[in-house]
Write an enzyme that holds these catalytic residues in place. Sequence first.
Site, PDB file in Angstrom:
ATOM      1  N   SER A   8       1.028  -1.509  -0.261  1.00  0.00           N
ATOM      2  CA  SER A   8      -0.320   0.221   0.024  1.00  0.00           C
ATOM      3  C   SER A   8       0.837   1.357  -0.191  1.00  0.00           C
ATOM      4  O   SER A   8       1.452   1.747   0.440  1.00  0.00           O
ATOM      5  CB  SER A   8      -0.821   0.076   1.263  1.00  0.00           C
ATOM      6  OG  SER A   8      -1.887   1.318   1.091  1.00  0.00           O
ATOM      7  N   HIS A  33      -0.550  -0.955  -4.513  1.00  0.00           N
ATOM      8  CA  HIS A  33      -2.079  -1.049  -3.828  1.00  0.00           C
ATOM      9  C   HIS A  33      -2.163   0.267  -3.445  1.00  0.00           C
ATOM     10  O   HIS A  33      -1.843   1.039  -2.982  1.00  0.00           O
ATOM     11  CB  HIS A  33      -2.442  -1.633  -2.303  1.00  0.00           C
ATOM     12  CG  HIS A  33      -3.904  -1.537  -1.779  1.00  0.00           C
ATOM     13  ND1 HIS A  33      -4.966  -2.269  -2.426  1.00  0.00           N
ATOM     14  CD2 HIS A  33      -4.200  -0.771  -0.324  1.00  0.00           C
ATOM     15  CE1 HIS A  33      -5.631  -1.946  -1.560  1.00  0.00           C
ATOM     16  NE2 HIS A  33      -5.980  -1.139  -0.673  1.00  0.00           N
ATOM     17  N   ASP A  35      -4.753   3.404  -1.998  1.00  0.00           N
ATOM     18  CA  ASP A  35      -5.673   3.772  -1.145  1.00  0.00           C
ATOM     19  C   ASP A  35      -6.256   5.424  -1.189  1.00  0.00           C
ATOM     20  O   ASP A  35      -5.581   6.609  -0.903  1.00  0.00           O
ATOM     21  CB  ASP A  35      -5.042   4.125   0.310  1.00  0.00           C
ATOM     22  CG  ASP A  35      -5.222   2.653   0.475  1.00  0.00           C
ATOM     23  OD1 ASP A  35      -5.697   1.155   0.588  1.00  0.00           O
ATOM     24  OD2 ASP A  35      -3.404   1.629   1.150  1.00  0.00           O
ATOM     25  N   MET A  37      -8.980   8.239  -0.064  1.00  0.00           N
ATOM     26  CA  MET A  37      -9.921   8.240   1.269  1.00  0.00           C
ATOM     27  C   MET A  37     -10.538   9.587   0.633  1.00  0.00           C
ATOM     28  O   MET A  37     -10.061  10.972   0.385  1.00  0.00           O
ATOM     29  CB  MET A  37      -9.147   8.023   2.579  1.00  0.00           C
ATOM     30  CG  MET A  37      -8.241   7.202   2.603  1.00  0.00           C
ATOM     31  SD  MET A  37      -7.903   6.896   4.251  1.00  0.00           S
ATOM     32  CE  MET A  37      -6.545   5.734   3.888  1.00  0.00           C
ATOM     33  N   HIS A  66      -8.331   1.258  -4.225  1.00  0.00           N
ATOM     34  CA  HIS A  66      -9.207   1.114  -2.923  1.00  0.00           C
ATOM     35  C   HIS A  66      -9.998   2.318  -2.650  1.00  0.00           C
ATOM     36  O   HIS A  66      -9.308   3.362  -2.482  1.00  0.00           O
ATOM     37  CB  HIS A  66      -8.315   0.701  -1.824  1.00  0.00           C
ATOM     38  CG  HIS A  66      -9.101   0.064  -0.226  1.00  0.00           C
ATOM     39  ND1 HIS A  66      -8.577  -0.201   0.349  1.00  0.00           N
ATOM     40  CD2 HIS A  66     -10.429   0.377  -0.455  1.00  0.00           C
ATOM     41  CE1 HIS A  66      -9.825   0.075   1.145  1.00  0.00           C
ATOM     42  NE2 HIS A  66     -11.140   0.548   0.776  1.00  0.00           N
ATOM     43  N   MET A  68     -11.758   4.504  -1.155  1.00  0.00           N
ATOM     44  CA  MET A  68     -12.543   4.832   0.751  1.00  0.00           C
ATOM     45  C   MET A  68     -12.869   6.389   0.783  1.00  0.00           C
ATOM     46  O   MET A  68     -13.431   7.354   1.326  1.00  0.00           O
ATOM     47  CB  MET A  68     -11.867   4.724   1.565  1.00  0.00           C
ATOM     48  CG  MET A  68     -11.621   3.401   2.108  1.00  0.00           C
ATOM     49  SD  MET A  68      -9.924   2.981   3.316  1.00  0.00           S
ATOM     50  CE  MET A  68      -8.924   3.285   1.302  1.00  0.00           C
ATOM     51  N   MET A 137     -11.849  -6.009   4.887  1.00  0.00           N
ATOM     52  CA  MET A 137     -11.122  -4.749   5.484  1.00  0.00           C
ATOM     53  C   MET A 137     -10.650  -6.104   7.174  1.00  0.00           C
ATOM     54  O   MET A 137     -11.323  -6.205   7.973  1.00  0.00           O
ATOM     55  CB  MET A 137     -11.486  -3.048   5.838  1.00  0.00           C
ATOM     56  CG  MET A 137     -12.089  -2.848   4.332  1.00  0.00           C
ATOM     57  SD  MET A 137     -10.517  -2.396   3.666  1.00  0.00           S
ATOM     58  CE  MET A 137      -9.157  -1.640   5.015  1.00  0.00           C
ATOM     59  N   ASP A 175      -6.368  -6.463   3.715  1.00  0.00           N
ATOM     60  CA  ASP A 175      -5.943  -5.095   3.242  1.00  0.00           C
ATOM     61  C   ASP A 175      -6.666  -4.641   5.132  1.00  0.00           C
ATOM     62  O   ASP A 175      -7.503  -4.517   5.430  1.00  0.00           O
ATOM     63  CB  ASP A 175      -6.916  -4.177   2.537  1.00  0.00           C
ATOM     64  CG  ASP A 175      -6.043  -2.809   2.660  1.00  0.00           C
ATOM     65  OD1 ASP A 175      -5.283  -2.866   2.892  1.00  0.00           O
ATOM     66  OD2 ASP A 175      -7.271  -2.436   1.998  1.00  0.00           O
TER      67      ASP A 175
HETATM   68  C1  DX5 Z   1      -6.858   1.368   4.880  1.00  0.00           C
HETATM   69  C2  DX5 Z   1      -6.632   0.778   3.687  1.00  0.00           C
HETATM   70  C3  DX5 Z   1      -4.537   0.131   4.363  1.00  0.00           C
HETATM   71  C4  DX5 Z   1      -3.909   0.401   4.943  1.00  0.00           C
HETATM   72  C5  DX5 Z   1      -3.175  -0.918   5.121  1.00  0.00           C
HETATM   73  O1  DX5 Z   1      -7.566   1.910   5.477  1.00  0.00           O
HETATM   74  O2  DX5 Z   1      -7.310   0.913   2.995  1.00  0.00           O
HETATM   75  O3  DX5 Z   1      -4.709  -0.466   2.122  1.00  0.00           O
HETATM   76  O4  DX5 Z   1      -2.984   1.167   3.668  1.00  0.00           O
HETATM   77  O5  DX5 Z   1      -2.002  -0.028   5.500  1.00  0.00           O
HETATM   78  P1  DX5 Z   1      -1.348  -1.524   7.077  1.00  0.00           P
HETATM   79  O6  DX5 Z   1      -0.720  -2.578   6.052  1.00  0.00           O
HETATM   80  O7  DX5 Z   1      -0.728  -0.234   7.304  1.00  0.00           O
HETATM   81  O8  DX5 Z   1      -2.552  -1.376   8.048  1.00  0.00           O
HETATM   82 ZN    ZN Z   2      -6.346  -0.320   1.747  1.00  0.00          ZN
END
Ligand code: DX5
Ligand code: ZN
Length: 216
Positions: A8, A33, A35, A37, A66, A68, A137, A175
């Site tokens: 990620s 990956h 993220d 948000m 991903h 969010m 998750m 994840d």
């Molecule tokens: C959380 C993200 C994850 C996050 C994982 O909301 O979707 O992808 O980056 O990070 P680690 O591996 O540090 O939990």
């Molecule tokens: Zn993620």
Amino acid sequence: MPTLIAPSVLAADFANLQRDSEMLNKSEADWFHIDIMDGVFVPNISFGMPVLKAIAKHATKPLDVHLMIVNPDQYIETFAELGSAVLTVHYEACDHLHRTLQKIKSCGMKAGVALNPHTPITVLDSIIKDVDLVCLMSVNPGFGGQSFIEETYTKVKTLKALIQEKGATTLIEIDGGVTNKNAKQLIDAGADVLVAGSYVFGAEDPIQTIAGLKEI
Ligand code: DX5
Ligand code: ZN
């Protein structure tokens, strides 16, 4: 199928995204990956399209995006244009999940659905054959570096059973809080893709850490 590793980028050094992207290119990582948000669906804002564009310029591996965010439908074409290979939306953010998945596929991407820790697998009963990837998750979405929720093992097994029962080809992605301590148990339970952020980027030697996960 060997387990896929998707580091990620949320845990990368944002001032050195080219360097960290090249590190992932060189490593045994399978996917990037990413993220996204929005500060509404989750209580944090990560980064958006311009940063994804910058990463895409350097990445030589598939981008596993991903989302969010609320109202993901309005950005599906944009994420396709930016080069996403897999686009994952949250079940909890979609009123018309089937329509959203069809739209993602019609834009040429693999369609993923993410489930929050409290959301049961049964919500996918009627739709699993239309889902290319389920992202379970194993932390509450919004932040990297949280600890792994142990109930996830049971959810992986339940999801695997559903996929087999329906004859689907859906990949199971985990994840949040993934490390070498839980990777084997997750793979044994049926996980196909492991996302790891802080475990990889916080390591002294990320390339070796990715290789270690790949070996499991
Ligand atoms: C959380 C993200 C994850 C996050 C994982 O909301 O979707 O992808 O980056 O990070 P680690 O591996 O540090 O939990
Ligand atoms: Zn993620």
